[in-house]
Design a protein around this motif. Structure first.
Motif, PDB file in Angstrom:
ATOM      1  N   THR A 156      -0.989   1.994  -8.756  1.00 23.14           N
ATOM      2  CA  THR A 156       0.086   2.887  -9.171  1.00 23.14           C
ATOM      3  C   THR A 156       0.297   3.928  -8.081  1.00 23.14           C
ATOM      4  O   THR A 156      -0.293   3.830  -7.000  1.00 23.14           O
ATOM      5  N   CYS A 157       1.126   4.935  -8.354  1.00 26.80           N
ATOM      6  CA  CYS A 157       1.447   5.913  -7.313  1.00 26.80           C
ATOM      7  C   CYS A 157       1.092   7.337  -7.742  1.00 26.80           C
ATOM      8  O   CYS A 157       0.163   7.930  -7.216  1.00 26.80           O
ATOM      9  N   LEU A 158       1.818   7.885  -8.688  1.00 31.19           N
ATOM     10  CA  LEU A 158       1.531   9.232  -9.179  1.00 31.19           C
ATOM     11  C   LEU A 158       0.756   9.118 -10.483  1.00 31.19           C
ATOM     12  O   LEU A 158       1.108   8.330 -11.359  1.00 31.19           O
ATOM     13  N   VAL A 159      -0.295   9.921 -10.620  1.00 27.92           N
ATOM     14  CA  VAL A 159      -1.139   9.839 -11.812  1.00 27.92           C
ATOM     15  C   VAL A 159      -1.342  11.227 -12.401  1.00 27.92           C
ATOM     16  O   VAL A 159      -1.296  12.235 -11.687  1.00 27.92           O
ATOM     17  N   PRO A 160      -1.576  11.309 -13.718  1.00 27.69           N
ATOM     18  CA  PRO A 160      -1.961  12.597 -14.293  1.00 27.69           C
ATOM     19  C   PRO A 160      -3.229  13.108 -13.617  1.00 27.69           C
ATOM     20  O   PRO A 160      -4.065  12.323 -13.159  1.00 27.69           O
ATOM     21  N   LYS A 161      -3.381  14.410 -13.563  1.00 25.93           N
ATOM     22  CA  LYS A 161      -4.554  14.995 -12.921  1.00 25.93           C
ATOM     23  C   LYS A 161      -5.844  14.472 -13.535  1.00 25.93           C
ATOM     24  O   LYS A 161      -6.875  14.383 -12.854  1.00 25.93           O
ATOM     25  N   THR A 162      -5.799  14.087 -14.801  1.00 23.63           N
ATOM     26  CA  THR A 162      -6.998  13.584 -15.473  1.00 23.63           C
ATOM     27  C   THR A 162      -7.435  12.217 -14.953  1.00 23.63           C
ATOM     28  O   THR A 162      -8.528  11.755 -15.278  1.00 23.63           O
ATOM     29  N   MET A 163      -6.587  11.547 -14.158  1.00 29.57           N
ATOM     30  CA  MET A 163      -6.947  10.246 -13.582  1.00 29.57           C
ATOM     31  C   MET A 163      -7.100  10.311 -12.069  1.00 29.57           C
ATOM     32  O   MET A 163      -7.199   9.281 -11.401  1.00 29.57           O
ATOM     33  N   ASP A 169       0.824  -1.211   0.000  1.00 30.58           N
ATOM     34  CA  ASP A 169       0.000   0.000   0.000  1.00 30.58           C
ATOM     35  C   ASP A 169       0.856   1.258   0.000  1.00 30.58           C
ATOM     36  O   ASP A 169       0.503   2.263  -0.609  1.00 30.58           O
ATOM     37  N   SER A 170       1.993   1.202   0.698  1.00 31.39           N
ATOM     38  CA  SER A 170       2.898   2.344   0.757  1.00 31.39           C
ATOM     39  C   SER A 170       4.183   2.020   0.002  1.00 31.39           C
ATOM     40  O   SER A 170       4.933   1.130   0.414  1.00 31.39           O
ATOM     41  N   PRO A 171       4.456   2.702  -1.109  1.00 29.85           N
ATOM     42  CA  PRO A 171       5.696   2.434  -1.846  1.00 29.85           C
ATOM     43  C   PRO A 171       6.948   2.594  -0.988  1.00 29.85           C
ATOM     44  O   PRO A 171       7.855   1.758  -1.053  1.00 29.85           O
ATOM     45  N   LEU A 172       7.006   3.653  -0.186  1.00 27.43           N
ATOM     46  CA  LEU A 172       8.206   3.880   0.622  1.00 27.43           C
ATOM     47  C   LEU A 172       8.398   2.780   1.657  1.00 27.43           C
ATOM     48  O   LEU A 172       9.529   2.377   1.949  1.00 27.43           O
ATOM     49  N   ASP A 173       7.302   2.268   2.221  1.00 30.01           N
ATOM     50  CA  ASP A 173       7.423   1.151   3.160  1.00 30.01           C
ATOM     51  C   ASP A 173       7.887  -0.107   2.435  1.00 30.01           C
ATOM     52  O   ASP A 173       8.698  -0.878   2.957  1.00 30.01           O
TER      53      ASP A 173
END
Length: 398
Positions: A116-123, A55-59
């Protein structure tokens, strides 16, 4: 033969190479980027997968082996690199949302969910709760997008089809760059009197300002609207690449596009220059430092023969996990094929191991031990290692 001199030369025009070039450029170094052509990210969803197994990429990164590229970058380095990426995308006019502390989910064109983690604002509104109603919009004749698959997974859902007059994602996206077409599309949506909470549209809302188009549509119909990435060729992937390339050009970096490296000049422990493969007058690109970011097998950075795997530009030693018969699992569609660990091993400064060149750095999916498919960490790893390699390169140049 013409000679061009730079502080740093990046070989490879994907996400990792462009990020590395941008970081060096922002430090005041004269930079050049060499690419044989448009990169594999043009085929991607445009999202930044950092580490999708938790759930947490950094973890999740904390549990990776010490030789994994993320471990070399460090959790803080990964977070800082992703923050830099968000800043660059704002500058490019293609804003992204998300945090490396928490993954999110988007819908795919066949109706399942992708982490995923970072998404375009459109998603940004693509993580649809099961309790909400969903209206899916498709376009007449559009292939590789399956609204019935999507609605079959949501009890309260329906779909409608709009006739745009063209049936390709690129063609429809070009139409959405025209204000008159957007207005006609909005008028059609209003006539549907959609009762649902959210509206899903294939990722075709233009190439120039998709976030602006989405906001206009959402405001006009009073619903949350989001894009669903399509199968390749991917409009969000193309947007990502073009936005990064545009920022690089605007900042004054020199691009050698559509040209590969024909030969490498070195003296002692240093690379002096590369000669470009051209049909006309040869070009010699000289640098004080070099970054290799050519990608793995798909991008041509690595090439596998029956007996070995070789790196295609500098001839660097490639780590290969065992004999060829052991490269793939018996079940091809399972995770963790051994061949995924192939690549260039680097030290903590991102210099290649067992290599005499002191002014060469490596980043991106060509790095050994990535296991990108298993960890689902493609663009996130590209951003993180591109930033890290650029930092080490800057130390060399200073």
């Amino acid at each position: 033969m013409s000679t061009h001199e730079y502080d740093a030369v990046v070989v490879g025009g994907g996400v990792s190479g462009i990020i590395a070039c941008l970081k060096l450029n922002s430090r005041g170094f004269k930079t050049a980027l060499i690419s044989r052509g448009d990169p594999a990210c043009c085929l991607s969803t445009g999202c930044i997968d950092v580490f999708s197994r938790t759930d947490s990429p950094l973890d999740g990164i904390r549990g990776l082996p010490p030789e994994h590229p993320y471990s070399l970058v460090g959790r803080k380095g990964v977070a800082d690199a992703l923050s830099y990426f968000l800043t660059v995308m704002d500058e490019a006019g293609l804003p992204y949302e998300g945090s490396p502390r928490k993954n999110r989910r988007i819908l795919t064109p066949i109706g399942n969910q992708k982490t995923t983690c970072l998404v375009p604002k459109t998603m940004a509104d693509a993580d649809v709760p099961g309790s909400e109603h969903l209206q899916v919009i498709s376009f007449k004749g559009l292939k590789d997008f399956y609204p019935s698959y999507i609605t079959s997974r949501f009890r309260n859902s329906a779909f409608s089809v709009y006739d745009a007059g063209v049936a390709t994602t690129l063609g429809i996206a070009a139409l959405f760059d025209r204000a008159a077409f957007v207005d006609s599309f909005i008028d059609w949506l209003k006539r549907l009197e959609i009762p649902h909470d959210r509206v899903a549209i294939p990722a075709v809302l233009g190439m120039n300002d998709p976030a602006g188009v989405l906001e206009k549509v959402s405001r006009a119909i009073g619903k949350k609207v989001f894009e669903i990435p399509t199968l390749p060729p991917s409009i969000p992937g193309l947007r990502l690449f073009r936005a990064l390339k545009r920022v690089l050009q605007n900042r004054g970096a020199h691009l050698y596009w559509g040209k590969g490296v024909a030969s490498v000049e070195s003296q002692g422990k240093r690379i002096e220059a590369v000669t470009l493969a051209t049909t006309g007058r040869s070009a010699r690109v000289q640098g004080r430092a070099f970054i290799l970011a050519t990608g793995s097998f798909v991008s041509g950075g690595l090439f596998a023969s029956r007996d070995c795997v070789r790196e295609t530009v500098f001839g660097l030693p490639v780590f290969v996990p065992g004999e060829r018969k052991d490269w793939f699992n018996t079940d091809f569609f399972s995770d963790g094929h051994a061949i995924e660990r192939s690549g260039i091993r680097v030290d903590r400064t991102f210099r290649p191991e067992d290599c005499r060149f002191e002014n060469l750095f490596v980043c991106g999916s060509i790095l050994a031990g990535c296991e990108i498919m298993r960890n689902q960490c493609g663009h996130g790893l590209a951003v993180a290692t591109g930033t890290a390699a650029a930092g080490r390169c800057a130390e060399e140049l200073s």
